[in-house]
Design a protein around this motif. Structure first.
Motif, PDB file in Angstrom:
ATOM      1  N   ALA A  10       5.396  -6.103   1.764  1.00  0.00           N
ATOM      2  CA  ALA A  10       6.177  -5.020   2.368  1.00  0.00           C
ATOM      3  C   ALA A  10       5.758  -4.857   3.823  1.00  0.00           C
ATOM      4  N   VAL A  11       6.736  -4.481   4.643  1.00  0.00           N
ATOM      5  CA  VAL A  11       6.489  -4.195   6.056  1.00  0.00           C
ATOM      6  C   VAL A  11       7.257  -2.927   6.401  1.00  0.00           C
ATOM      7  N   LYS A  28       1.858  -2.953   6.841  1.00  0.00           N
ATOM      8  CA  LYS A  28       2.225  -4.190   6.156  1.00  0.00           C
ATOM      9  C   LYS A  28       1.170  -4.479   5.107  1.00  0.00           C
ATOM     10  N   GLY A  29       1.588  -5.163   4.068  1.00  0.00           N
ATOM     11  CA  GLY A  29       0.626  -5.495   3.034  1.00  0.00           C
ATOM     12  C   GLY A  29       1.265  -6.318   1.939  1.00  0.00           C
ATOM     13  N   ALA A  30       0.419  -6.790   1.044  1.00  0.00           N
ATOM     14  CA  ALA A  30       0.868  -7.595  -0.093  1.00  0.00           C
ATOM     15  C   ALA A  30       0.256  -7.030  -1.371  1.00  0.00           C
ATOM     16  N   GLY A  31       0.913  -7.323  -2.486  1.00  0.00           N
ATOM     17  CA  GLY A  31       0.395  -6.897  -3.779  1.00  0.00           C
ATOM     18  C   GLY A  31       0.357  -5.390  -3.919  1.00  0.00           C
ATOM     19  N   PHE A  32      -0.812  -4.864  -4.280  1.00  0.00           N
ATOM     20  CA  PHE A  32      -0.981  -3.431  -4.499  1.00  0.00           C
ATOM     21  C   PHE A  32      -0.631  -2.633  -3.246  1.00  0.00           C
ATOM     22  N   LEU A  33      -1.064  -3.108  -2.082  1.00  0.00           N
ATOM     23  CA  LEU A  33      -0.781  -2.404  -0.828  1.00  0.00           C
ATOM     24  C   LEU A  33       0.724  -2.364  -0.547  1.00  0.00           C
ATOM     25  N   ALA A  34       1.415  -3.437  -0.842  1.00  0.00           N
ATOM     26  CA  ALA A  34       2.876  -3.466  -0.676  1.00  0.00           C
ATOM     27  C   ALA A  34       3.529  -2.414  -1.561  1.00  0.00           C
ATOM     28  N   GLU A  35       3.083  -2.326  -2.805  1.00  0.00           N
ATOM     29  CA  GLU A  35       3.629  -1.319  -3.724  1.00  0.00           C
ATOM     30  C   GLU A  35       3.391   0.090  -3.195  1.00  0.00           C
ATOM     31  N   LYS A  36       2.211   0.337  -2.627  1.00  0.00           N
ATOM     32  CA  LYS A  36       1.895   1.662  -2.070  1.00  0.00           C
ATOM     33  C   LYS A  36       2.798   1.977  -0.872  1.00  0.00           C
ATOM     34  N   ILE A  37       3.032   1.000  -0.020  1.00  0.00           N
ATOM     35  CA  ILE A  37       3.917   1.200   1.136  1.00  0.00           C
ATOM     36  C   ILE A  37       5.316   1.568   0.659  1.00  0.00           C
ATOM     37  N   ILE A  38       5.816   0.844  -0.327  1.00  0.00           N
ATOM     38  CA  ILE A  38       7.156   1.097  -0.869  1.00  0.00           C
ATOM     39  C   ILE A  38       7.206   2.466  -1.544  1.00  0.00           C
ATOM     40  N   ASP A  39       6.180   2.797  -2.334  1.00  0.00           N
ATOM     41  CA  ASP A  39       6.133   4.099  -3.001  1.00  0.00           C
ATOM     42  C   ASP A  39       6.132   5.243  -1.996  1.00  0.00           C
ATOM     43  N   MET A  40       5.338   5.115  -0.940  1.00  0.00           N
ATOM     44  CA  MET A  40       5.274   6.173   0.083  1.00  0.00           C
ATOM     45  C   MET A  40       6.617   6.326   0.786  1.00  0.00           C
ATOM     46  N   ALA A  41       7.263   5.215   1.087  1.00  0.00           N
ATOM     47  CA  ALA A  41       8.566   5.274   1.743  1.00  0.00           C
ATOM     48  C   ALA A  41       9.553   6.032   0.860  1.00  0.00           C
ATOM     49  N   ARG A  42       9.617   5.662  -0.398  1.00  0.00           N
ATOM     50  CA  ARG A  42      10.560   6.325  -1.315  1.00  0.00           C
ATOM     51  C   ARG A  42      10.222   7.800  -1.480  1.00  0.00           C
ATOM     52  N   LYS A  43       8.937   8.111  -1.563  1.00  0.00           N
ATOM     53  CA  LYS A  43       8.494   9.487  -1.726  1.00  0.00           C
ATOM     54  C   LYS A  43       8.937  10.358  -0.542  1.00  0.00           C
TER      55      LYS A  43
END
Length: 92
Positions: A10-11, A28-43
């Motif tokens: 995610a970026v 930016k990040g991959a794996g768990f960090l990518a999921e956290k970035i996406i979750d924060m964006a949606r939140k």
């Protein structure tokens, strides 16, 4: 034979037209960090676009680095997508 699953990436981009010449990579990040970035964006109600090819290119940039001119058209299409979602949300 099973193909190994690609790790999710995610970026996050930020763009302030008055301050910035072009959007910047803010996370930016991959794996768990990518999921956290996406979750924060949606939140926070920030639209998320699934575009693995664009993420692959953007993930090569450094944090706070502006996107290069050769990505302007692609990112402009992404911004148009976000603006259209925001207009639809505002119309409801």
């Amino acid at each position: 034979m099973k193909m190994p699953r690609k790790q999710k990436k995610a970026v996050a981009l930020k763009y302030k037209p008055v301050e910035d010449n072009a959007p910047k990579v803010t996370a930016k990040g991959a794996g768990f960090l990518a999921e956290k970035i996406i979750d924060m964006a949606r939140k926070h109600g920030i639209p998320v676009k699934d575009d693995p090819d664009l993420v692959e290119v953007l993930s090569r940039l450094d944090l706070n680095e502006q996107i290069p001119p050769e990505l302007y058209v692609v990112v402009a299409e992404l911004l148009a997508f976000v603006y259209s979602l925001n207009q639809k949300k505002a119309a409801k």
